[in-house]
Design a protein around this motif. Structure first.
Motif, PDB file in Angstrom:
ATOM      1  N   ASN A   1       0.945  -1.245   0.088  1.00 37.42           N
ATOM      2  CA  ASN A   1      -0.090   0.010   0.005  1.00 37.42           C
ATOM      3  C   ASN A   1       0.827   1.350  -0.036  1.00 37.42           C
ATOM      4  O   ASN A   1       0.291   2.302   0.526  1.00 37.42           O
ATOM      5  CB  ASN A   1      -0.772   0.070   1.055  1.00 37.42           C
ATOM      6  CG  ASN A   1      -2.267  -1.041   0.577  1.00 37.42           C
ATOM      7  OD1 ASN A   1      -2.737  -0.933  -0.317  1.00 37.42           O
ATOM      8  ND2 ASN A   1      -2.523  -1.460   1.959  1.00 37.42           N
ATOM      9  N   GLU A   2       1.918   1.100  -0.418  1.00 35.19           N
ATOM     10  CA  GLU A   2       2.855   2.287  -0.691  1.00 35.19           C
ATOM     11  C   GLU A   2       2.824   2.968  -2.038  1.00 35.19           C
ATOM     12  O   GLU A   2       2.582   2.483  -2.977  1.00 35.19           O
ATOM     13  CB  GLU A   2       4.435   2.066  -0.710  1.00 35.19           C
ATOM     14  CG  GLU A   2       4.717   1.498   0.873  1.00 35.19           C
ATOM     15  CD  GLU A   2       4.801   2.442   1.860  1.00 35.19           C
ATOM     16  OE1 GLU A   2       4.898   3.679   1.567  1.00 35.19           O
ATOM     17  OE2 GLU A   2       4.462   2.039   2.984  1.00 35.19           O
ATOM     18  N   LYS A   3       2.315   4.220  -2.008  1.00 34.54           N
ATOM     19  CA  LYS A   3       1.926   5.039  -3.412  1.00 34.54           C
ATOM     20  C   LYS A   3       3.327   4.889  -4.102  1.00 34.54           C
ATOM     21  O   LYS A   3       4.434   5.299  -3.771  1.00 34.54           O
ATOM     22  CB  LYS A   3       1.602   6.430  -2.998  1.00 34.54           C
ATOM     23  CG  LYS A   3       1.415   7.384  -4.484  1.00 34.54           C
ATOM     24  CD  LYS A   3       0.884   8.822  -3.717  1.00 34.54           C
ATOM     25  CE  LYS A   3       0.915   9.702  -4.917  1.00 34.54           C
ATOM     26  NZ  LYS A   3       0.477  10.972  -4.542  1.00 34.54           N
ATOM     27  N   PHE A   4       2.867   4.758  -5.509  1.00 34.29           N
ATOM     28  CA  PHE A   4       4.283   4.812  -6.432  1.00 34.29           C
ATOM     29  C   PHE A   4       3.785   5.647  -7.713  1.00 34.29           C
ATOM     30  O   PHE A   4       4.467   5.755  -8.433  1.00 34.29           O
ATOM     31  CB  PHE A   4       4.758   3.335  -6.804  1.00 34.29           C
ATOM     32  CG  PHE A   4       4.016   2.769  -7.739  1.00 34.29           C
ATOM     33  CD1 PHE A   4       3.676   2.730  -9.074  1.00 34.29           C
ATOM     34  CD2 PHE A   4       3.163   1.836  -6.967  1.00 34.29           C
ATOM     35  CE1 PHE A   4       3.042   1.854  -9.801  1.00 34.29           C
ATOM     36  CE2 PHE A   4       2.214   0.713  -7.815  1.00 34.29           C
ATOM     37  CZ  PHE A   4       2.420   1.214  -9.293  1.00 34.29           C
TER      38      PHE A   4
ATOM     39  N   ASN B   1      12.183   7.122 -10.578  1.00 38.93           N
ATOM     40  CA  ASN B   1      12.701   5.811 -10.368  1.00 38.93           C
ATOM     41  C   ASN B   1      11.954   5.181  -9.665  1.00 38.93           C
ATOM     42  O   ASN B   1      11.902   3.658  -9.888  1.00 38.93           O
ATOM     43  CB  ASN B   1      14.005   6.036  -9.550  1.00 38.93           C
ATOM     44  CG  ASN B   1      15.115   6.602 -10.269  1.00 38.93           C
ATOM     45  OD1 ASN B   1      15.149   6.630 -11.612  1.00 38.93           O
ATOM     46  ND2 ASN B   1      16.268   7.191  -9.658  1.00 38.93           N
ATOM     47  N   ASN B   2      11.144   5.379  -8.659  1.00 37.75           N
ATOM     48  CA  ASN B   2      10.107   4.565  -7.740  1.00 37.75           C
ATOM     49  C   ASN B   2       9.117   4.006  -8.795  1.00 37.75           C
ATOM     50  O   ASN B   2       8.704   2.795  -8.772  1.00 37.75           O
ATOM     51  CB  ASN B   2       9.622   5.251  -6.825  1.00 37.75           C
ATOM     52  CG  ASN B   2       8.825   4.359  -5.602  1.00 37.75           C
ATOM     53  OD1 ASN B   2       9.347   3.191  -5.373  1.00 37.75           O
ATOM     54  ND2 ASN B   2       7.712   4.705  -5.074  1.00 37.75           N
ATOM     55  N   ALA B   3       8.567   4.828  -9.572  1.00 36.47           N
ATOM     56  CA  ALA B   3       7.483   4.229 -10.582  1.00 36.47           C
ATOM     57  C   ALA B   3       8.146   3.347 -11.544  1.00 36.47           C
ATOM     58  O   ALA B   3       7.584   2.359 -11.833  1.00 36.47           O
ATOM     59  CB  ALA B   3       6.823   5.513 -11.298  1.00 36.47           C
ATOM     60  N   GLU B   4       9.349   3.563 -12.061  1.00 28.75           N
ATOM     61  CA  GLU B   4       9.891   2.636 -13.032  1.00 28.75           C
ATOM     62  C   GLU B   4      10.301   1.415 -12.213  1.00 28.75           C
ATOM     63  O   GLU B   4      10.118   0.259 -12.903  1.00 28.75           O
ATOM     64  CB  GLU B   4      11.381   3.252 -13.460  1.00 28.75           C
ATOM     65  CG  GLU B   4      10.926   4.515 -14.370  1.00 28.75           C
ATOM     66  CD  GLU B   4      12.335   5.079 -14.910  1.00 28.75           C
ATOM     67  OE1 GLU B   4      12.270   5.845 -15.785  1.00 28.75           O
ATOM     68  OE2 GLU B   4      13.366   4.932 -14.132  1.00 28.75           O
ATOM     69  N   LYS B   5      10.782   1.395 -10.880  1.00 28.17           N
ATOM     70  CA  LYS B   5      11.181  -0.133 -10.319  1.00 28.17           C
ATOM     71  C   LYS B   5       9.615  -0.691 -10.160  1.00 28.17           C
ATOM     72  O   LYS B   5       9.630  -1.941 -10.385  1.00 28.17           O
ATOM     73  CB  LYS B   5      11.525   0.611  -8.881  1.00 28.17           C
ATOM     74  CG  LYS B   5      11.892  -0.638  -8.073  1.00 28.17           C
ATOM     75  CD  LYS B   5      12.390  -0.280  -6.636  1.00 28.17           C
ATOM     76  CE  LYS B   5      12.304  -1.324  -5.504  1.00 28.17           C
ATOM     77  NZ  LYS B   5      11.482  -1.073  -4.503  1.00 28.17           N
ATOM     78  N   GLU B   6       8.565  -0.117  -9.907  1.00 26.80           N
ATOM     79  CA  GLU B   6       7.389  -0.850  -9.405  1.00 26.80           C
ATOM     80  C   GLU B   6       6.790  -1.388 -10.795  1.00 26.80           C
ATOM     81  O   GLU B   6       6.222  -2.358 -10.781  1.00 26.80           O
ATOM     82  CB  GLU B   6       6.345   0.259  -8.702  1.00 26.80           C
ATOM     83  CG  GLU B   6       6.805   0.517  -7.494  1.00 26.80           C
ATOM     84  CD  GLU B   6       6.851  -0.835  -6.540  1.00 26.80           C
ATOM     85  OE1 GLU B   6       5.938  -1.954  -6.556  1.00 26.80           O
ATOM     86  OE2 GLU B   6       7.710  -0.921  -5.550  1.00 26.80           O
ATOM     87  N   LEU B   7       6.709  -0.548 -11.757  1.00 30.77           N
ATOM     88  CA  LEU B   7       6.328  -1.071 -13.068  1.00 30.77           C
ATOM     89  C   LEU B   7       6.993  -1.902 -13.783  1.00 30.77           C
ATOM     90  O   LEU B   7       6.730  -2.398 -14.806  1.00 30.77           O
ATOM     91  CB  LEU B   7       5.669   0.169 -13.754  1.00 30.77           C
ATOM     92  CG  LEU B   7       4.630   0.986 -13.158  1.00 30.77           C
ATOM     93  CD1 LEU B   7       4.400   2.434 -13.698  1.00 30.77           C
ATOM     94  CD2 LEU B   7       3.448   0.367 -13.139  1.00 30.77           C
ATOM     95  N   GLY B   8       8.428  -1.906 -13.625  1.00 31.40           N
ATOM     96  CA  GLY B   8       9.281  -2.615 -14.420  1.00 31.40           C
ATOM     97  C   GLY B   8       9.670  -2.257 -15.636  1.00 31.40           C
ATOM     98  O   GLY B   8      10.158  -2.960 -16.456  1.00 31.40           O
ATOM     99  N   PHE B   9       9.598  -1.097 -15.755  1.00 33.79           N
ATOM    100  CA  PHE B   9      10.095  -0.362 -17.189  1.00 33.79           C
ATOM    101  C   PHE B   9      10.483   0.943 -17.058  1.00 33.79           C
ATOM    102  O   PHE B   9      10.099   1.685 -15.996  1.00 33.79           O
ATOM    103  CB  PHE B   9       9.072  -0.326 -18.406  1.00 33.79           C
ATOM    104  CG  PHE B   9       7.731   0.516 -18.146  1.00 33.79           C
ATOM    105  CD1 PHE B   9       7.743   1.869 -18.565  1.00 33.79           C
ATOM    106  CD2 PHE B   9       6.776  -0.286 -17.662  1.00 33.79           C
ATOM    107  CE1 PHE B   9       6.570   2.659 -18.274  1.00 33.79           C
ATOM    108  CE2 PHE B   9       5.747   0.576 -17.168  1.00 33.79           C
ATOM    109  CZ  PHE B   9       5.686   1.811 -17.579  1.00 33.79           C
ATOM    110  N   GLN B  10      11.133   1.568 -17.706  1.00 36.59           N
ATOM    111  CA  GLN B  10      11.685   2.883 -17.729  1.00 36.59           C
ATOM    112  C   GLN B  10      10.689   3.934 -18.269  1.00 36.59           C
ATOM    113  O   GLN B  10      10.233   3.559 -19.419  1.00 36.59           O
ATOM    114  CB  GLN B  10      13.263   3.131 -18.317  1.00 36.59           C
ATOM    115  CG  GLN B  10      14.225   2.475 -17.823  1.00 36.59           C
ATOM    116  CD  GLN B  10      15.833   2.964 -18.367  1.00 36.59           C
ATOM    117  OE1 GLN B  10      15.856   2.807 -19.190  1.00 36.59           O
ATOM    118  NE2 GLN B  10      16.358   3.729 -17.385  1.00 36.59           N
ATOM    119  N   PHE B  11      10.357   5.097 -17.750  1.00 42.26           N
ATOM    120  CA  PHE B  11       9.525   6.149 -18.208  1.00 42.26           C
ATOM    121  C   PHE B  11      10.399   6.957 -19.320  1.00 42.26           C
ATOM    122  O   PHE B  11      10.019   7.427 -20.187  1.00 42.26           O
ATOM    123  CB  PHE B  11       9.126   7.045 -17.336  1.00 42.26           C
ATOM    124  CG  PHE B  11       7.460   6.460 -16.848  1.00 42.26           C
ATOM    125  CD1 PHE B  11       6.590   6.383 -17.286  1.00 42.26           C
ATOM    126  CD2 PHE B  11       7.637   5.729 -15.473  1.00 42.26           C
ATOM    127  CE1 PHE B  11       5.228   6.290 -16.893  1.00 42.26           C
ATOM    128  CE2 PHE B  11       6.455   5.268 -14.993  1.00 42.26           C
ATOM    129  CZ  PHE B  11       5.112   5.439 -15.640  1.00 42.26           C
TER     130      PHE B  11
END
Length: 111
Positions: free
Chosen positions: A14-17, A54-64
């Motif tokens: 439940n950590e926002k990303f 970086n946090n969003a990229e880590k959670e989603l598994g791809f680079q923005f």
């Protein structure tokens, strides 16, 4: 009175990303070609902006973004195709949620 809908993606803890902030940040990168410039426009430190991406990229598994480190010609950032696709889907999903919230509000509160 009104009802407010906020779309936030969270991980298994439940950590926002991802939400409107990272969305606006990445759309700014698309417009300016610079994470640093966009962060400054938003009144955010570059370090915080980079951490959000970086946090969003880590959670989603791809680079923005693809990033070019500064130098003689300067650095910059560009959205990847996968990043653009994600932002487009997020935007459509967010807008559909907002529209449905408006419908439900009228149904339950008649305004």
């Amino acid at each position: 009175m009104k009802a407010l809908t906020r779309l936030i993606f969270v991980d298994d803890n439940n950590e926002k990303f991802f939400g409107e902030g990272p969305y606006r940040l990445l759309r700014g990168v698309e417009r300016t070609g610079s994470l640093r410039a966009t962060a400054m426009e938003m009144g955010m430190s570059y370090t915080k902006a980079l951490k959000l991406v970086n946090n969003a990229e880590k959670e989603l598994g791809f680079q923005f973004t693809t990033r070019v480190v500064g130098g003689k010609s300067g650095g910059g950032s560009m959205l990847t195709e996968q990043g653009k696709e994600w932002l487009n889907r997020y935007e459509k999903y967010r807008d559909a949620c907002l529209k449905e919230n408006e419908r439900l509000y009228r149904e339950y509160y008649g305004e």
